[in-house]
Design a protein around this motif. Sequence first.
Motif, PDB file in Angstrom:
ATOM      1  N   ARG A 147      -2.893  -1.394  -5.206  1.00 58.95           N
ATOM      2  CA  ARG A 147      -3.915  -1.244  -4.166  1.00 58.95           C
ATOM      3  C   ARG A 147      -4.142  -2.582  -3.467  1.00 58.95           C
ATOM      4  O   ARG A 147      -4.008  -3.649  -4.062  1.00 58.95           O
TER       5      ARG A 147
ATOM      6  N   THR B 264       0.163   4.607  -3.659  1.00 53.60           N
ATOM      7  CA  THR B 264      -1.200   4.268  -4.062  1.00 53.60           C
ATOM      8  C   THR B 264      -2.128   5.472  -3.972  1.00 53.60           C
ATOM      9  O   THR B 264      -3.348   5.335  -4.141  1.00 53.60           O
TER      10      THR B 264
ATOM     11  N   ASN C 165       0.839  -1.210   0.000  1.00 57.77           N
ATOM     12  CA  ASN C 165       0.000   0.000   0.000  1.00 57.77           C
ATOM     13  C   ASN C 165       0.876   1.262   0.000  1.00 57.77           C
ATOM     14  O   ASN C 165       0.620   2.211   0.727  1.00 57.77           O
TER      15      ASN C 165
ATOM     16  N   GLY D  28      -5.291   4.888  -1.600  1.00 59.73           N
ATOM     17  CA  GLY D  28      -4.544   3.965  -0.743  1.00 59.73           C
ATOM     18  C   GLY D  28      -4.617   4.387   0.710  1.00 59.73           C
ATOM     19  O   GLY D  28      -4.742   3.549   1.615  1.00 59.73           O
TER      20      GLY D  28
ATOM     21  N   SER E 279       1.856  -2.427   6.573  1.00 62.11           N
ATOM     22  CA  SER E 279       1.678  -3.245   5.365  1.00 62.11           C
ATOM     23  C   SER E 279       3.031  -3.542   4.757  1.00 62.11           C
ATOM     24  O   SER E 279       3.959  -2.746   4.881  1.00 62.11           O
TER      25      SER E 279
ATOM     26  N   ASP F  59      -7.851   3.359   2.103  1.00 58.10           N
ATOM     27  CA  ASP F  59      -7.864   1.923   2.423  1.00 58.10           C
ATOM     28  C   ASP F  59      -7.292   1.679   3.823  1.00 58.10           C
ATOM     29  O   ASP F  59      -7.830   0.877   4.596  1.00 58.10           O
ATOM     30  N   THR F  60      -6.179   2.375   4.136  1.00 60.19           N
ATOM     31  CA  THR F  60      -5.579   2.230   5.467  1.00 60.19           C
ATOM     32  C   THR F  60      -6.554   2.701   6.547  1.00 60.19           C
ATOM     33  O   THR F  60      -6.759   2.027   7.566  1.00 60.19           O
TER      34      THR F  60
END
Lengths: 384, 384
Positions: B116, B78, B75, B82, B109, B85-86
Amino acid sequence: MSVTAAQGFLAAGIAAGIKANGNPDLALVVNSGPRLAAAGVFTSNRVKAAPVVWSEQVVKGGRVSAVILNSGGANACTGPLGFQDTHATAEKVADVLDGHSAGEVAVASTGLIGVRLPMDKLLPGVEKAAAELTGHGGEKAAIAIKTTDSVHKTAQVAKDGWTVGGMAKGAGMLAPGLATMLAVLTTDADVPAEQLDAALRAATRTTFDRVDSDGCTSTNDTVLLLASGASGVVPEAAAFVEAVREVCGDLARQLIGDAEGASKDIRIDVINAATEDEAVEVGRSIARNNLLKCALHGEDPNWGRVLSAIGTTSATFDPDRLNVAINDVWVCKNGSVGEDRELVDMRYREVRITADLAAGTESAVIWSNDLTADYVHENSAYSS
Amino acid sequence: MSVTAAQGFLAAGIAAGIKANGNPDLALVVNSGPRLAAAGVFTSNRVKAAPVVWSEQVVKGGRVSAVILNSGGANACTGPLGFQDTHATAEKVADVLDGHSAGEVAVASTGLIGVRLPMDKLLPGVEKAAAELTGHGGEKAAIAIKTTDSVHKTAQVAKDGWTVGGMAKGAGMLAPGLATMLAVLTTDADVPAEQLDAALRAATRTTFDRVDSDGCTSTNDTVLLLASGASGVVPEAAAFVEAVREVCGDLARQLIGDAEGASKDIRIDVINAATEDEAVEVGRSIARNNLLKCALHGEDPNWGRVLSAIGTTSATFDPDRLNVAINDVWVCKNGSVGEDRELVDMRYREVRITADLAAGTESAVIWSNDLTADYVHENSAYSS
């Protein structure tokens, strides 16, 4: 051709027996004038071989009448006795050539570090080389300075009534801080030592200095430029710099093309940098990233490794504005995924990485190579 | 053991389907208190992965209730999506664990840069991991964070009534500027966040920070230290630092021992330096010299390459006073040939280089690896 492309120079390349395999290992280049102007640039490594320490002093005088170069031994880390060997070599050259003085004889050596040269073979070799000097000996001289080079490297450009030619060797330990490996350039233009020095520094700064095959800086790097004035032509300063740069750039490109074990020649264009120094810093960081070098060997356009290399520098940039192209496909845009990486064609030997820092208007080009199992083999199977 | 060696911690490691091969890829570590003190150190790379940016903010608050770690994707690079997403991952952890807040959930990560994460697999994985949390899940968590690691890495030290334990992953891109790769340490000692921070910085400075396998600095390096206070013991500050250093040192040594493709673990002792920083600079230069790394792979005690690496630094030294030992044989004395290199026994995995700068009284130890065809293969055959 090579160092004898310009008028006023003689050269020879012979086998003196320094190399165990009997290959040519001793080259002699003589400036027969009328002028003996010279300049030189040397390694930035603080551990300097004896011939570098010697030749730096010689060049300070602005006059070089002859250059003696050997392969088969670097004469580096050999202490005071190693320096005496270099001195004795210059004295021998002055002895066998009428009217020469040791203080105007430059010496260059290349090969294994930490081993004394076999002077019982080298000194008789000087006599043999002197006996074979000719006005077309440049090719043989270029062959005699090879170490792990697979081919000898020469270049020349002819201008309006004057010429610049040269030879170089180098296939590993290629990350010059100032110059790289051994190279001798000659010209028959009538140019004084100060102008030679300025031209050589300007030319090497953007050619030999921007070659970074494996991040390793030699103890022996030497680039010399000798002018005989034999053409009688005094060239315009800018044209002369450009000719020297052209020969240096040609030779530097040949070094990368022949780097030990390499399967890719990597051209790194850093663009839109805040300063030229920052562009060079970023280019070198990319050139030295082993993981990227492996990926390119595997023909994998792994732009993430380019970004991780840029991220270790102190250059001006915003991570979210970085763009990276590989072979002109912009695989990274604004620090994130860009065009489809499947579009990148990696089949050819030359790979071009463009790193756009989006931080200014300066740029620089660094040349490098990939990292291969063959490089590991060449540099682990025997001492070099 | 591992992160559950200390009291007050639960952990789990499961396969969420992030990795295509079905191997474990998601780890969850939960601090059940009574305290939630925490500290962290992160990569010095300016290109930082989304989870690093997130977790740096979390740790600034001095409290971490849980850490969620995934392998199979870094990640990094990104973009804003991205980062979302975290954020969503932390929110999910807070949702499934009663009484947790996303702002106290650290995220880490590791894996390929520039891709992604598959959130449709990761988020259900968080539920699965939460369901499997146990007080002896440390081993499974350590397994789930592996990427190219051949073994999982754990360590712990038990002191008088309290314990420090930890896990780490890392096998490549190992040249931390501050921390390295992913590591989570836990303790049941009762230590406030500021003291955790001081202890973690002191410990990583001479352990993870001095591991330099391949000169490449990751975008994702994260080391977290969580304290539960569950033992009720308030340790003496120096003893606590020493315990944290011991666990970090143990894990760091395991990283080097498992480096991608390596056949040698190289311990570089730089001694008699003018300053500790100069000792580290020289150690890193030696560690990053590809030609030396190849020579050591070939069991060639090529001390000339050590000197040429030292020569590129700005450290205080006189080239004629440098001494170098390889496996305790002083092959270079006073910058020149020393004891017979044939005396050096290179058969074992561990190689020790001692570089004596003869310039002061400071020293540092850097750990590195050799450069092998297997390293090239692992890093060129597929994207990682």
